[in-house]
Write an enzyme that holds these catalytic residues in place. Sequence first.
Site, mmCIF file in Angstrom:
data_model
loop_
_atom_site.group_PDB
_atom_site.id
_atom_site.type_symbol
_atom_site.label_atom_id
_atom_site.label_comp_id
_atom_site.label_asym_id
_atom_site.label_seq_id
_atom_site.Cartn_x
_atom_site.Cartn_y
_atom_site.Cartn_z
ATOM 1 N N LYS A 42 0.843 -1.206 0.000
ATOM 2 C CA LYS A 42 0.000 0.000 0.000
ATOM 3 C C LYS A 42 0.879 1.258 0.000
ATOM 4 C CE LYS A 42 -0.351 -0.290 5.049
ATOM 5 N NZ LYS A 42 -1.200 -0.730 6.166
ATOM 6 N N TYR A 261 14.980 30.036 7.345
ATOM 7 C CA TYR A 261 13.752 30.704 7.785
ATOM 8 C C TYR A 261 13.705 30.828 9.305
ATOM 9 C CZ TYR A 261 11.603 30.365 3.148
ATOM 10 O OH TYR A 261 11.304 30.507 1.823
#
Length: 366
Positions: A42, A261
């Site tokens: 999956k 940042y």
Amino acid sequence: MKARSQPPAGHAARLTVDLDAIAANWRTLRDRHGAPTAAVVKADGYGLGAIPIAARLYAEGCRHFFVAHLAEARAVRPAIPSAFLAVLNGLPPGAADAFLDDDIAPVLGTLAEIDDWASSCRARGRSGAAMLHVDTGMNRLGLPEADVALGANPDRLRGIDLRYVMTHLVSSEAPEQPVNAAQHARFASACAHFPHVPTSFANSSGIFLGDAFRSDLARPGAALYGINPTPGRANPMAPAVTLHARVLQLRDLRAGDSVGYNATFTAAAPMRLAVAGIGYADGWLRSHSNRGAAFFDGVRLPLVGRVSMDLTTYDASAAPHLRPGDWIELIGPHCTPDDAAEAAGTNGYEVLTALARRCERIYTPA
Ligand SMILES: *Cc1c(COP(=O)(O)O)cnc(C)c1O
């Protein structure tokens, strides 16, 4: 990996997936389980590529595969033409014909899904393969205990080729947890309603819980990809993944210079900074900010500052021989997916599945 001589790449984040290692891990799990063993592919094979992985495991002899959604099943079906392929998340309304068309088995988890599948099969005049999920404590999917007897009614199941009854463990990676034995007992009572139907029980870690957790089909995912199914003990799985990022620039910082940042890191002394072309858009989680490290020639380069969308920054002072264009190791011999997960405050599953986003993927053997 010192790859200065490689052709210019269009990516600066490179994931390598060792299909032989995944195949070896499947054999290890199968031998350990001592009974048939599926492969859970999956989420695009936990971020590593469901189609090449399923094809490789099919060649290895694996004949049972699991995904979460019908769309994932349809994508992998051509790679594993005659294998049993089941959708863990169940049968959505209106989807039964699509399941039947591609011979995909839904994992039925409610009485309504059982009724939908049975009536669709009867309408098509054929029996359709399915699994039945019984809940034994997870409380996500699966028939609640009170519905199991109703679900076992042969009239209700007419038209359904019921291949397995399954359940899913809550804390299989923690063998000391009493919930494992409790689920074992609840699953045994549920299976008593289906005396002739094979069972499916263990995920990766469940395979290591001992003989009592053996069933007719184990469903490992994570361990195939090298994640340790026995946390706190030696990892019995072979490493299957490496992740490298390319250094775009090296900068000399002065004491007091900040990085990235919000200036969450400030150089205490002059230092050398490596700017690598990988970020959270590649799946290198932002929660790695100021935590963890990359490696170059075995030298540890601590991650400094915020992980941004396309860039991550490292203290490269200890690697004066590092050059722009070099590839640094983020996952590999020096840092396993489990190590990276620990630094980022998550698990190896999330580290790997996140990498499905933008990284270049290379399969070995080619
Ligand atoms: C994802 C999943 C698995 C595989 O679990 P791992 O811990 O990755 O081995 C098995 N069964 C179910 C129901 C799942 O959702």
